[in-house]
Design a protein around this motif. Structure first.
Motif, PDB file in Angstrom:
ATOM      1  N   GLY A 196     -50.776  -0.111   5.109  1.00  0.00           N
ATOM      2  CA  GLY A 196     -49.647   0.187   4.975  1.00  0.00           C
ATOM      3  C   GLY A 196     -49.317   0.918   3.452  1.00  0.00           C
ATOM      4  O   GLY A 196     -48.353   1.325   3.152  1.00  0.00           O
ATOM      5  N   GLY A 197     -50.480   0.792   2.544  1.00  0.00           N
ATOM      6  CA  GLY A 197     -50.320   1.584   1.280  1.00  0.00           C
ATOM      7  C   GLY A 197     -50.292   3.085   1.375  1.00  0.00           C
ATOM      8  O   GLY A 197     -50.437   3.742   2.393  1.00  0.00           O
ATOM      9  N   SER A 198     -49.827   3.576   0.093  1.00  0.00           N
ATOM     10  CA  SER A 198     -49.834   5.313   0.178  1.00  0.00           C
ATOM     11  C   SER A 198     -50.841   5.607   0.014  1.00  0.00           C
ATOM     12  O   SER A 198     -51.892   5.570  -0.717  1.00  0.00           O
ATOM     13  CB  SER A 198     -48.803   5.555  -1.069  1.00  0.00           C
ATOM     14  OG  SER A 198     -48.569   6.810  -1.181  1.00  0.00           O
ATOM     15  N   THR A 199     -51.136   6.789   0.751  1.00  0.00           N
ATOM     16  CA  THR A 199     -52.066   7.615   0.636  1.00  0.00           C
ATOM     17  C   THR A 199     -51.942   9.112  -0.031  1.00  0.00           C
ATOM     18  O   THR A 199     -52.777  10.036  -0.294  1.00  0.00           O
ATOM     19  CB  THR A 199     -52.860   8.181   2.118  1.00  0.00           C
ATOM     20  OG1 THR A 199     -51.736   8.969   2.766  1.00  0.00           O
ATOM     21  CG2 THR A 199     -53.068   7.008   2.838  1.00  0.00           C
ATOM     22  N   ARG A 200     -50.719   9.197  -0.514  1.00  0.00           N
ATOM     23  CA  ARG A 200     -50.313  10.377  -1.328  1.00  0.00           C
ATOM     24  C   ARG A 200     -51.163  10.869  -2.411  1.00  0.00           C
ATOM     25  O   ARG A 200     -51.510  12.062  -2.362  1.00  0.00           O
ATOM     26  CB  ARG A 200     -48.792  10.143  -1.597  1.00  0.00           C
ATOM     27  CG  ARG A 200     -48.095  11.548  -2.359  1.00  0.00           C
ATOM     28  CD  ARG A 200     -46.741  11.291  -2.540  1.00  0.00           C
ATOM     29  NE  ARG A 200     -45.967  10.873  -1.292  1.00  0.00           N
ATOM     30  CZ  ARG A 200     -45.077  10.236  -1.237  1.00  0.00           C
ATOM     31  NH1 ARG A 200     -44.745   9.315  -2.312  1.00  0.00           N
ATOM     32  NH2 ARG A 200     -44.690   9.657  -0.260  1.00  0.00           N
ATOM     33  N   GLU A 201     -51.299   9.797  -3.302  1.00  0.00           N
ATOM     34  CA  GLU A 201     -52.039  10.166  -4.494  1.00  0.00           C
ATOM     35  C   GLU A 201     -53.707  10.639  -4.076  1.00  0.00           C
ATOM     36  O   GLU A 201     -54.007  11.755  -4.576  1.00  0.00           O
ATOM     37  CB  GLU A 201     -52.252   9.065  -5.496  1.00  0.00           C
ATOM     38  CG  GLU A 201     -52.950   9.186  -6.688  1.00  0.00           C
ATOM     39  CD  GLU A 201     -52.115  10.264  -7.666  1.00  0.00           C
ATOM     40  OE1 GLU A 201     -52.794  11.044  -8.273  1.00  0.00           O
ATOM     41  OE2 GLU A 201     -50.855  10.469  -7.725  1.00  0.00           O
ATOM     42  N   ALA A 202     -54.223   9.969  -3.223  1.00  0.00           N
ATOM     43  CA  ALA A 202     -55.770  10.657  -2.994  1.00  0.00           C
ATOM     44  C   ALA A 202     -55.502  11.876  -2.213  1.00  0.00           C
ATOM     45  O   ALA A 202     -56.287  12.867  -2.587  1.00  0.00           O
ATOM     46  CB  ALA A 202     -56.190   9.515  -1.791  1.00  0.00           C
ATOM     47  N   LYS A 203     -54.662  12.142  -1.376  1.00  0.00           N
ATOM     48  CA  LYS A 203     -54.575  13.230  -0.622  1.00  0.00           C
ATOM     49  C   LYS A 203     -54.209  14.575  -1.649  1.00  0.00           C
ATOM     50  O   LYS A 203     -54.564  15.856  -1.510  1.00  0.00           O
ATOM     51  CB  LYS A 203     -53.175  13.328   0.456  1.00  0.00           C
ATOM     52  CG  LYS A 203     -53.810  12.303   1.809  1.00  0.00           C
ATOM     53  CD  LYS A 203     -53.025  12.578   2.782  1.00  0.00           C
ATOM     54  CE  LYS A 203     -53.516  11.725   4.003  1.00  0.00           C
ATOM     55  NZ  LYS A 203     -52.684  11.674   5.032  1.00  0.00           N
ATOM     56  N   LYS A 204     -53.466  14.021  -2.525  1.00  0.00           N
ATOM     57  CA  LYS A 204     -53.135  15.081  -3.595  1.00  0.00           C
ATOM     58  C   LYS A 204     -54.463  15.846  -4.369  1.00  0.00           C
ATOM     59  O   LYS A 204     -54.358  17.014  -4.645  1.00  0.00           O
ATOM     60  CB  LYS A 204     -52.113  14.567  -4.423  1.00  0.00           C
ATOM     61  CG  LYS A 204     -51.530  15.456  -5.567  1.00  0.00           C
ATOM     62  CD  LYS A 204     -50.404  14.665  -6.483  1.00  0.00           C
ATOM     63  CE  LYS A 204     -49.939  15.419  -7.358  1.00  0.00           C
ATOM     64  NZ  LYS A 204     -48.803  14.937  -8.114  1.00  0.00           N
ATOM     65  N   ILE A 205     -55.386  14.666  -4.634  1.00  0.00           N
ATOM     66  CA  ILE A 205     -56.535  14.921  -5.228  1.00  0.00           C
ATOM     67  C   ILE A 205     -57.267  15.627  -4.373  1.00  0.00           C
ATOM     68  O   ILE A 205     -57.988  16.957  -4.858  1.00  0.00           O
ATOM     69  CB  ILE A 205     -57.232  13.531  -5.643  1.00  0.00           C
ATOM     70  CG1 ILE A 205     -56.460  12.931  -6.876  1.00  0.00           C
ATOM     71  CG2 ILE A 205     -58.520  13.967  -6.291  1.00  0.00           C
ATOM     72  CD1 ILE A 205     -56.771  11.649  -7.137  1.00  0.00           C
ATOM     73  N   CYS A 206     -57.402  15.502  -3.032  1.00  0.00           N
ATOM     74  CA  CYS A 206     -58.229  16.257  -2.250  1.00  0.00           C
ATOM     75  C   CYS A 206     -57.596  17.738  -2.135  1.00  0.00           C
ATOM     76  O   CYS A 206     -58.612  18.558  -1.937  1.00  0.00           O
ATOM     77  CB  CYS A 206     -58.049  15.483  -0.856  1.00  0.00           C
ATOM     78  SG  CYS A 206     -59.096  13.921  -0.750  1.00  0.00           S
ATOM     79  N   LEU A 207     -56.650  17.923  -2.231  1.00  0.00           N
ATOM     80  CA  LEU A 207     -55.893  19.318  -2.197  1.00  0.00           C
ATOM     81  C   LEU A 207     -56.758  20.216  -2.874  1.00  0.00           C
ATOM     82  O   LEU A 207     -57.023  21.593  -2.590  1.00  0.00           O
ATOM     83  CB  LEU A 207     -54.364  19.469  -2.599  1.00  0.00           C
ATOM     84  CG  LEU A 207     -53.177  18.992  -1.370  1.00  0.00           C
ATOM     85  CD1 LEU A 207     -51.987  18.982  -1.875  1.00  0.00           C
ATOM     86  CD2 LEU A 207     -53.523  19.721  -0.110  1.00  0.00           C
ATOM     87  N   ASN A 208     -57.393  19.981  -4.135  1.00  0.00           N
ATOM     88  CA  ASN A 208     -57.772  20.804  -5.303  1.00  0.00           C
ATOM     89  C   ASN A 208     -59.281  20.623  -5.323  1.00  0.00           C
ATOM     90  O   ASN A 208     -59.954  21.105  -6.168  1.00  0.00           O
ATOM     91  CB  ASN A 208     -57.295  20.627  -6.490  1.00  0.00           C
ATOM     92  CG  ASN A 208     -55.645  20.928  -6.537  1.00  0.00           C
ATOM     93  OD1 ASN A 208     -55.291  22.148  -6.055  1.00  0.00           O
ATOM     94  ND2 ASN A 208     -54.752  20.151  -6.945  1.00  0.00           N
ATOM     95  N   CYS A 209     -59.872  19.872  -4.317  1.00  0.00           N
ATOM     96  CA  CYS A 209     -61.239  19.436  -4.431  1.00  0.00           C
ATOM     97  C   CYS A 209     -62.066  20.778  -3.738  1.00  0.00           C
ATOM     98  O   CYS A 209     -61.902  20.915  -2.564  1.00  0.00           O
ATOM     99  CB  CYS A 209     -61.534  18.218  -3.665  1.00  0.00           C
ATOM    100  SG  CYS A 209     -63.166  17.739  -3.725  1.00  0.00           S
ATOM    101  N   GLU A 210     -63.116  21.224  -4.367  1.00  0.00           N
ATOM    102  CA  GLU A 210     -63.878  22.418  -3.886  1.00  0.00           C
ATOM    103  C   GLU A 210     -64.904  21.785  -2.667  1.00  0.00           C
ATOM    104  O   GLU A 210     -65.543  22.518  -1.921  1.00  0.00           O
ATOM    105  CB  GLU A 210     -64.691  22.791  -4.910  1.00  0.00           C
ATOM    106  CG  GLU A 210     -65.983  21.930  -5.495  1.00  0.00           C
ATOM    107  CD  GLU A 210     -66.682  22.369  -6.562  1.00  0.00           C
ATOM    108  OE1 GLU A 210     -67.785  22.918  -6.520  1.00  0.00           O
ATOM    109  OE2 GLU A 210     -66.265  22.777  -7.730  1.00  0.00           O
ATOM    110  N   VAL A 211     -65.169  20.519  -2.544  1.00  0.00           N
ATOM    111  CA  VAL A 211     -65.918  20.075  -1.567  1.00  0.00           C
ATOM    112  C   VAL A 211     -65.383  19.388  -0.531  1.00  0.00           C
ATOM    113  O   VAL A 211     -65.824  18.518   0.285  1.00  0.00           O
ATOM    114  CB  VAL A 211     -67.221  19.208  -2.045  1.00  0.00           C
ATOM    115  CG1 VAL A 211     -68.070  20.022  -2.942  1.00  0.00           C
ATOM    116  CG2 VAL A 211     -66.765  17.941  -2.674  1.00  0.00           C
ATOM    117  N   LYS A 212     -64.072  19.549  -0.290  1.00  0.00           N
ATOM    118  CA  LYS A 212     -62.989  19.019   0.672  1.00  0.00           C
ATOM    119  C   LYS A 212     -63.718  18.974   2.082  1.00  0.00           C
ATOM    120  O   LYS A 212     -63.720  18.025   3.016  1.00  0.00           O
ATOM    121  CB  LYS A 212     -61.908  19.430   0.715  1.00  0.00           C
ATOM    122  CG  LYS A 212     -60.823  18.819   1.600  1.00  0.00           C
ATOM    123  CD  LYS A 212     -59.555  19.477   1.334  1.00  0.00           C
ATOM    124  CE  LYS A 212     -58.538  19.289   2.738  1.00  0.00           C
ATOM    125  NZ  LYS A 212     -57.138  20.052   2.233  1.00  0.00           N
ATOM    126  N   ALA A 213     -64.257  20.261   2.552  1.00  0.00           N
ATOM    127  CA  ALA A 213     -64.708  20.466   3.735  1.00  0.00           C
ATOM    128  C   ALA A 213     -66.110  19.679   4.047  1.00  0.00           C
ATOM    129  O   ALA A 213     -66.231  19.055   5.149  1.00  0.00           O
ATOM    130  CB  ALA A 213     -64.813  22.020   4.065  1.00  0.00           C
TER     131      ALA A 213
END
Length: 103
Positions: A54-71
């Motif tokens: 039930g906790g927020s995933t917003r902060e983690a997803k925000k970091i992932c947006l700019n990650c070069e190895v996301k794929a």
């Protein structure tokens, strides 16, 4: 408004289907994991990537947006059936949905 959300979901699913094409599912046993050292999450607090139920995933997803190895991260999570945490910008529920859509 609901139509815009549906269009966004469709585009997101198409994007994730492309990830499957580029990084197909595999066993993961002999996988090169050098990408993990370049991951932005390796430089941040890991707690935000494993929120309580039930906790927020917003902060983690925000970091992932700019990650070069996301794929690579998403491919790893899908290949290894990761059940917890944010991987490649997706929650466990989103990864399950993506897997169902790809099959």
């Amino acid at each position: 408004m609901a139509e815009a959300a549906e269009n966004t979901e469709g585009a997101e699913e198409a994007c994730h289907a492309e990830v499957y094409r580029i990084y197909p599912l595999h066993n993961g046993v002999d996988e090169d994991r050098g990408w993990q050292a370049r991951a932005l999450c390796a430089q941040t607090d890991p707690e935000s990537f494993f929120p309580e139920k039930g906790g927020s995933t917003r902060e983690a997803k925000k970091i992932c947006l700019n990650c070069e190895v996301k794929a690579e991260c998403l491919s790893y999570a899908l290949s290894n059936d990761e059940r917890f945490g944010i991987w490649g910008g997706l929650s466990e529920r989103e990864r399950r949905r993506l897997k169902r859509a790809a099959v």
